[in-house]
Design a protein around this motif. Sequence first.
Motif, PDB file in Angstrom:
ATOM      1  N   UNK A  83      -1.887  -4.825  -3.230  1.00  0.00           N
ATOM      2  CA  UNK A  83      -0.696  -4.891  -2.393  1.00  0.00           C
ATOM      3  C   UNK A  83      -0.547  -3.687  -1.493  1.00  0.00           C
ATOM      4  N   UNK A  84      -0.867  -2.509  -2.015  1.00  0.00           N
ATOM      5  CA  UNK A  84      -0.764  -1.288  -1.210  1.00  0.00           C
ATOM      6  C   UNK A  84      -1.732  -1.327  -0.029  1.00  0.00           C
ATOM      7  N   UNK A  85      -2.961  -1.790  -0.278  1.00  0.00           N
ATOM      8  CA  UNK A  85      -3.943  -1.871   0.807  1.00  0.00           C
ATOM      9  C   UNK A  85      -3.528  -2.908   1.842  1.00  0.00           C
ATOM     10  N   UNK A  86      -2.983  -4.038   1.396  1.00  0.00           N
ATOM     11  CA  UNK A  86      -2.495  -5.039   2.341  1.00  0.00           C
ATOM     12  C   UNK A  86      -1.343  -4.488   3.175  1.00  0.00           C
ATOM     13  N   UNK A  88      -0.636  -1.134   3.956  1.00  0.00           N
ATOM     14  CA  UNK A  88      -0.954  -0.046   4.895  1.00  0.00           C
ATOM     15  C   UNK A  88      -1.897  -0.491   6.003  1.00  0.00           C
ATOM     16  N   UNK A  89      -2.639  -1.582   5.793  1.00  0.00           N
ATOM     17  CA  UNK A  89      -3.538  -2.080   6.838  1.00  0.00           C
ATOM     18  C   UNK A  89      -2.877  -3.123   7.732  1.00  0.00           C
ATOM     19  N   UNK A  90      -1.645  -3.508   7.387  1.00  0.00           N
ATOM     20  CA  UNK A  90      -0.945  -4.523   8.168  1.00  0.00           C
ATOM     21  C   UNK A  90      -1.249  -5.942   7.736  1.00  0.00           C
ATOM     22  N   UNK A  91      -2.033  -6.100   6.666  1.00  0.00           N
ATOM     23  CA  UNK A  91      -2.388  -7.444   6.201  1.00  0.00           C
ATOM     24  C   UNK A  91      -1.192  -8.239   5.729  1.00  0.00           C
ATOM     25  N   UNK A  92      -0.263  -7.569   5.026  1.00  0.00           N
ATOM     26  CA  UNK A  92       0.932  -8.270   4.552  1.00  0.00           C
ATOM     27  C   UNK A  92       1.765  -8.764   5.717  1.00  0.00           C
ATOM     28  N   UNK A  93       1.856  -7.941   6.774  1.00  0.00           N
ATOM     29  CA  UNK A  93       2.632  -8.335   7.945  1.00  0.00           C
ATOM     30  C   UNK A  93       1.984  -9.521   8.651  1.00  0.00           C
ATOM     31  N   UNK A  94       0.653  -9.542   8.685  1.00  0.00           N
ATOM     32  CA  UNK A  94      -0.068 -10.671   9.292  1.00  0.00           C
ATOM     33  C   UNK A  94       0.259 -11.963   8.561  1.00  0.00           C
ATOM     34  N   UNK A  95       0.230 -11.923   7.226  1.00  0.00           N
ATOM     35  CA  UNK A  95       0.543 -13.118   6.441  1.00  0.00           C
ATOM     36  C   UNK A  95       1.988 -13.536   6.639  1.00  0.00           C
ATOM     37  N   UNK A  96       2.886 -12.562   6.639  1.00  0.00           N
ATOM     38  CA  UNK A  96       4.302 -12.878   6.828  1.00  0.00           C
ATOM     39  C   UNK A  96       4.535 -13.510   8.201  1.00  0.00           C
ATOM     40  N   UNK A  97       3.936 -12.939   9.244  1.00  0.00           N
ATOM     41  CA  UNK A  97       4.104 -13.491  10.589  1.00  0.00           C
ATOM     42  C   UNK A  97       3.545 -14.911  10.679  1.00  0.00           C
ATOM     43  N   UNK A 134       3.888  -7.603  -1.477  1.00  0.00           N
ATOM     44  CA  UNK A 134       3.935  -7.114  -0.089  1.00  0.00           C
ATOM     45  C   UNK A 134       4.330  -8.184   0.920  1.00  0.00           C
ATOM     46  N   UNK A 135       3.964  -9.436   0.643  1.00  0.00           N
ATOM     47  CA  UNK A 135       4.332 -10.525   1.552  1.00  0.00           C
ATOM     48  C   UNK A 135       5.841 -10.762   1.485  1.00  0.00           C
ATOM     49  N   UNK A 136       6.391 -10.768   0.267  1.00  0.00           N
ATOM     50  CA  UNK A 136       7.831 -10.956   0.091  1.00  0.00           C
ATOM     51  C   UNK A 136       8.604  -9.874   0.825  1.00  0.00           C
ATOM     52  N   UNK A 217      14.246  -2.802  -1.105  1.00  0.00           N
ATOM     53  CA  UNK A 217      13.679  -1.503  -1.456  1.00  0.00           C
ATOM     54  C   UNK A 217      12.254  -1.727  -1.958  1.00  0.00           C
ATOM     55  N   UNK A 218      11.290  -1.491  -1.076  1.00  0.00           N
ATOM     56  CA  UNK A 218       9.895  -1.741  -1.446  1.00  0.00           C
ATOM     57  C   UNK A 218       9.168  -0.474  -1.879  1.00  0.00           C
ATOM     58  N   UNK A 219       9.931   0.575  -2.251  1.00  0.00           N
ATOM     59  CA  UNK A 219       9.296   1.821  -2.670  1.00  0.00           C
ATOM     60  C   UNK A 219       8.475   1.646  -3.939  1.00  0.00           C
ATOM     61  N   UNK A 220       8.843   0.655  -4.762  1.00  0.00           N
ATOM     62  CA  UNK A 220       8.070   0.404  -5.970  1.00  0.00           C
ATOM     63  C   UNK A 220       6.642  -0.005  -5.639  1.00  0.00           C
ATOM     64  N   UNK A 221       6.456  -0.582  -4.461  1.00  0.00           N
ATOM     65  CA  UNK A 221       5.123  -1.036  -4.062  1.00  0.00           C
ATOM     66  C   UNK A 221       4.413  -0.037  -3.169  1.00  0.00           C
TER      67      UNK A 221
END
Length: 459
Positions: A83-86, A88-97, A134-136, A217-221
Amino acid sequence: MDTMTPVYGSGTLLLIAAAAVALLLVLIIVLRMHAFVALVLVSLGTAVAAGVPVADVPTIAIAAFGSTLGSVALLVGLGVMIGRLLEVTGGAQVLADSLISRFGEKRAPLALGVAALLFGLPIFFDAGLVVFLPIIFSVARRFGGSVLLYALPAAGAFAAMHAIVPPHPGPVTAATELGASIGLTLLVGIVVALVAWFAGVYAVTTSWLGKVHVPIDDSVLTGGREDVSEDARPAFAHVLGILLLPVLLIAGNTILTTLRTNETIGADNGVVDAFIFIGQTPVALLIALLVATYTLAIKSHTRAEIEGLLNDALGPICAIILITGAGGMFGGVLRYSGIGEALSDSLADLGLPLIVSAFVIATILRVAQGSATVALTTTAGLLSAAVTEADPSSLQLVALVLAIAAGATVLSHVNDSGFWLVGRFFGMDVKTTLRTWTVLETTLGLSIFVLALGVWAIG
């Protein structure tokens, strides 16, 4: 961990269990004691009160704690690294978009839930949820409001699939114990899971629970959000492939294990052994992490930066893992003391209809000791003789599995490790988790039971 012979009768054990839960809630909610300390304290006290020999209490408690950590810590640790790698690389944002562009803003919770239902077929609840974090959070940050509006549909989807759809261990064991067809349980279970999720999770969240405000609050991730420019983000197919990789590996493990169990393929086959090995959930997540590291993160970060990112990802989840382990300790102590078994034995002779007995006994076991899987398997074992005598149809056997799963889903509370996992991941205190997650699990379980009654009537 074996169960000891109960020292007290069912009534006394029930009072001990109720007092333990009440004391735990007072310590955490009223006295503001740290959840980890309160869970350990109440676990030890409950064991002594239930008649466990004092010299054995630490051993029993530590065994239950270690058993929970063994199943949770590896999955959560590897999952948050992915999740952290997704993130910081923007992968989670890509999936969300991508999800939002296909479903639209108003259907964002539906999009997350549908995706989680698909991913939840072969992957366990905790592993699926942690990979989806990260997607959530990406979707929640984009639209704002309560994080629960986006988190609960996804978490509820993983819970639904885990509870009633093979190859998850609870429904497989229950179906085997009752003599139900695994294939028919799978086919009917998927339909029931979809309908129950829509009625008991999605509709309840969008109309009620999603309005309970919990800040995002996504600080846990992540330990802090990092914005990535659109040009630097990876391709959608690349990110999707990383998420699908563990799902496919785990699915392969399930298929091959089932074929081997049915003796369709031989026991001595090195290639099959290798695929079964890489399809074990921790191994599959480890492979996905390595692929994410060396095909995704390495393009935008140095090896030293990646090491730091992964190290930082583990820090925020230490408290979650320890609290989850302590929740498992509490549930394990209740199981060992014989509270669940004593209650189920007294309920088995109430003379209720078989389908209702399945639900009620599983519910009591769920409330008493916390583990949905234990409630599923224990209830199936208790009812197996009565089921043989009643000789229900194949479809009615599946309905019994569903009814047991429904009872094993409702009323998740402080003795359930999943309760702590969900609450801490999404920044909820105990009171809020009881108001939301406990209610959601109950509406999901009741929806499954209503559908089980329909299947029983048809059968």
